[in-house]
Design a protein around this motif. Structure first.
Motif, mmCIF file in Angstrom:
data_model
loop_
_atom_site.group_PDB
_atom_site.id
_atom_site.type_symbol
_atom_site.label_atom_id
_atom_site.label_comp_id
_atom_site.label_asym_id
_atom_site.label_seq_id
_atom_site.Cartn_x
_atom_site.Cartn_y
_atom_site.Cartn_z
ATOM 1 N N LEU A 297 -5.656 3.146 6.118
ATOM 2 C CA LEU A 297 -4.968 2.873 4.862
ATOM 3 C C LEU A 297 -3.843 1.873 5.100
ATOM 4 O O LEU A 297 -3.038 2.019 6.013
ATOM 5 C CB LEU A 297 -4.416 4.165 4.270
ATOM 6 C CG LEU A 297 -5.471 5.132 3.720
ATOM 7 C CD1 LEU A 297 -4.809 6.408 3.207
ATOM 8 C CD2 LEU A 297 -6.275 4.486 2.605
ATOM 9 N N GLY A 298 -3.797 0.851 4.271
ATOM 10 C CA GLY A 298 -2.819 -0.222 4.433
ATOM 11 C C GLY A 298 -3.431 -1.495 4.983
ATOM 12 O O GLY A 298 -2.812 -2.563 4.928
ATOM 13 N N ASP A 299 -4.665 -1.403 5.513
ATOM 14 C CA ASP A 299 -5.317 -2.594 6.074
ATOM 15 C C ASP A 299 -5.498 -3.698 5.032
ATOM 16 O O ASP A 299 -5.508 -4.885 5.364
ATOM 17 C CB ASP A 299 -6.704 -2.231 6.619
ATOM 18 C CG ASP A 299 -6.639 -1.524 7.965
ATOM 19 O OD1 ASP A 299 -5.545 -1.464 8.543
ATOM 20 O OD2 ASP A 299 -7.693 -1.045 8.436
ATOM 21 N N LEU A 300 -5.664 -3.309 3.750
ATOM 22 C CA LEU A 300 -5.977 -4.286 2.704
ATOM 23 C C LEU A 300 -4.754 -4.726 1.904
ATOM 24 O O LEU A 300 -4.885 -5.505 0.965
ATOM 25 C CB LEU A 300 -7.024 -3.700 1.751
ATOM 26 C CG LEU A 300 -8.330 -3.228 2.397
ATOM 27 C CD1 LEU A 300 -9.228 -2.550 1.364
ATOM 28 C CD2 LEU A 300 -9.057 -4.405 3.043
ATOM 29 N N ALA A 301 -3.585 -4.220 2.262
ATOM 30 C CA ALA A 301 -2.389 -4.461 1.446
ATOM 31 C C ALA A 301 -2.055 -5.941 1.312
ATOM 32 O O ALA A 301 -1.562 -6.379 0.269
ATOM 33 C CB ALA A 301 -1.203 -3.698 2.018
ATOM 34 N N ASP A 302 -2.342 -6.715 2.347
ATOM 35 C CA ASP A 302 -1.995 -8.141 2.294
ATOM 36 C C ASP A 302 -3.212 -9.034 2.055
ATOM 37 O O ASP A 302 -3.135 -10.252 2.222
ATOM 38 C CB ASP A 302 -1.286 -8.564 3.580
ATOM 39 C CG ASP A 302 -2.131 -8.328 4.821
ATOM 40 O OD1 ASP A 302 -3.176 -7.647 4.698
ATOM 41 O OD2 ASP A 302 -1.752 -8.802 5.911
ATOM 42 N N LYS A 303 -4.349 -8.418 1.676
ATOM 43 C CA LYS A 303 -5.559 -9.190 1.405
ATOM 44 C C LYS A 303 -5.611 -9.574 -0.076
ATOM 45 O O LYS A 303 -4.824 -9.094 -0.888
ATOM 46 C CB LYS A 303 -6.799 -8.379 1.771
ATOM 47 C CG LYS A 303 -6.806 -7.823 3.187
ATOM 48 C CD LYS A 303 -6.839 -8.913 4.225
ATOM 49 C CE LYS A 303 -6.942 -8.322 5.617
ATOM 50 N NZ LYS A 303 -6.912 -9.361 6.672
ATOM 51 N N GLU A 323 -5.025 3.274 -1.220
ATOM 52 C CA GLU A 323 -5.071 1.887 -0.749
ATOM 53 C C GLU A 323 -4.714 0.920 -1.874
ATOM 54 O O GLU A 323 -3.982 -0.061 -1.670
ATOM 55 C CB GLU A 323 -6.466 1.576 -0.199
ATOM 56 C CG GLU A 323 -6.599 0.199 0.426
ATOM 57 C CD GLU A 323 -5.802 0.059 1.705
ATOM 58 O OE1 GLU A 323 -4.812 -0.713 1.695
ATOM 59 O OE2 GLU A 323 -6.142 0.716 2.701
ATOM 60 N N THR A 324 -5.219 1.194 -3.077
ATOM 61 C CA THR A 324 -4.931 0.328 -4.218
ATOM 62 C C THR A 324 -3.456 0.362 -4.579
ATOM 63 O O THR A 324 -2.857 -0.672 -4.923
ATOM 64 C CB THR A 324 -5.780 0.748 -5.429
ATOM 65 O OG1 THR A 324 -7.170 0.679 -5.075
ATOM 66 C CG2 THR A 324 -5.530 -0.158 -6.624
#
Length: 484
Positions: A297-303, A323-324
């Motif tokens: 969780l958090g891997d997509l925060a800056d994508k 995640e959202t």
């Protein structure tokens, strides 16, 4: 070790990990690593070791006392175990006595020891990971009931007589820890309840399509369970798991069934295991090294929004929401909504589920997203979800949808749920509700120009509980296939 069934590709859930600083504190608090550090600080010029770096026998009692333990057999065993970790992780460096022609080797402080207090969290975690790998190797090592029986005439170990396959043992325990990771990481990515040891052993032995395990399979599960009991006892001191061992009273009984609980029995007597947050971290690293995709969780925060919607598509709902929420933090709601809606478009097979995740994300974006939502009211792909979003917020002036949009949205919604592979009962309720709300549903829906129309109608034919309605769905599917 019993043979495990062929492993398919696992869909590993995203895991919620504490910060590196918190994990590093847990690592230094792991009993085995803490004892290894104490012995590394205790060691000095007079410390004597053998050819493999192990403490000389006469050093074990003082080492146990340095750990605050009695110099009895247990204390000496704890000291020997901790010393091996100190050597394997580089907390101490041992010289080989053969190099100097001496009876014993000596030790000096290793390069890893200053990192315990002077290094950052990543240094400490790398040290702990090395310790975990060393303990893993201990856990898969064979149990030697008669060491003399495996010594060849030349004095070397006869591995054939040992009957030990290190690659198979490594693969099996890695598979067990992977399954435990899957079971522990739960709906929201946080560590959840403990797993009964029989269930974990069965997950590696019993084929998915076997409804009633045979006696031979049950015996394999029983053997695997008892082996795992030994292994988790070895792995617990490094902080990998919380483990309640198998009740020793059960060991007295004999036979395959003795190690497996009956339905009415207390499963806790047969062992309960759970990965700690540090264990989730460590096993995740091993899974990554093994080539698996293991999100956190958090891997997509800056994508970008495309990566977010694709990434969370098959997350459990709780993890997708978490995640959202991280992705939305720090973004202007209106701009975030525009990006999400743009990313949700498409006619590819994954598009319906992307739109579902987009709709869920918009629900978290707040009222500031409304201008972006109104901008897509006339969009064939997005106009339906836009009306749903506005209606749920009680917004005024929501235009009624054209009939074509209603049925397109129905197909898109069911396609998304089919792709998500969620709860079957919920999907059946959705199908029954949609058919019930629209008179002549199948007369209209087979004409819908949606890439998933045929698949959706075929699924409705399988899943609708009313036989007559299910037949109508199959007829509509035939028409749609002919039309396409």
């Amino acid at each position: 070790m019993p043979e495990d069934r062929p492993a398919g590709r696992r869909a590993l859930p995203p895991v919620r990990l504490p910060s590196e600083a918190e994990l590093a504190r847990d690592a230094l608090g792991a009993p085995l690593l803490a004892r290894a550090v104490r012995l590394a600080r205790w060691a000095g010029p007079d410390t004597r070791v053998g050819a493999g770096g192990e403490l000389a026998d006469e050093q074990l009692a003082p080492a146990a006392e340095a750990l605050g333990l009695l110099p009895d057999d247990d204390g000496r065993a704890y000291a020997s175990e901790a010393w091996r970790i100190a050597v394997d992780t580089g907390l101490v460096e041992a010289t080989d006595p053969e190099d100097d022609g001496a009876e014993y080797g000596t030790v000096t402080a290793g390069g890893a020891l200053p990192l315990v207090t002077g290094g950052g969290p990543q240094d400490v975690l790398a040290l702990w990971q090395d310790a975990f790998d060393a303990v893993f190797a201990d856990a898969i090592a064979p149990v030697l009931e008669d060491p003399d029986a495996i010594i060849a005439p030349d004095g070397e170990i006869d591995f054939d007589a040992l009957g030990w396959d290190p690659e198979a043992e490594t693969e099996f325990l890695d598979g067990v820890l992977g399954n435990l990771y899957l079971l522990t990481a739960g709906e929201t990515g946080a560590a959840e309840g403990r797993v009964p040891l029989p269930a974990l052993a069965a997950s590696m032995i019993v084929p998915d399509d076997m409804r009633e395990p045979t006696d031979a399979v049950l015996e394999q599960v029983s053997d695997a369970m008892m082996r795992l009991d030994d292994q988790f006892r070895v792995l617990e001191p490094i902080g990998l798991v919380e483990y309640r061992p198998v009740d020793e009273a059960l060991m007295v009984e004999e036979g395959a069934e003795s190690a497996l609980p009956a339905e009415e029995e207390d499963f806790s007597r047969y062992g309960l295991v759970k990965l700690t947050p540090l264990g989730l971290y460590g096993v995740r690293n091993r899974l990554i090294e093994g080539g698996e995709s293991v999100p956190a969780l958090g891997d997509l925060a800056d994508k970008d929004a495309d990566a977010l919607l694709d990434g969370v598509a098959h997350y459990p709902d709780g993890a997708a929401q978490a995640e959202t929420a991280r992705w939305l933090d720090g973004r202007a709601p209106l701009q975030a909504a525009r990006e999400l809606l743009t990313a949700a478009r498409g006619a590819d097979p994954g598009a319906p589920l992307r739109r579902l995740r987009c709709q869920q994300a918009l629900a978290m974006a707040g009222p500031e997203a409304e201008p972006a939502v109104r901008d897509v009211l006339d969009d064939r792909e997005l106009g339906g979800l836009a009306r749903v979003w506005l209606a749920e917020r009680g917004s005024p002036d929501v235009p009624p949808p054209p009939e074509a949009m209603v049925f397109w949205l129905a197909v898109d919604t069911i396609a998304a749920q089919l792709d998500a592979e969620g709860d079957l009962a919920e999907l059946q309720d959705l199908i029954v509700g949609l058919v019930g709300r629209h008179g002549g549903f199948f007369d209209a829906v087979w004409r819908v120009d949606h890439p998933a129309t045929v698949d959706v109608l075929e699924a409705m034919g399988r899943l609708h509980p009313d036989k007559r309605t299910a037949k109508d769905a199959r007829k509509a599917a035939f028409k749609a296939r002919s039309r396409s």
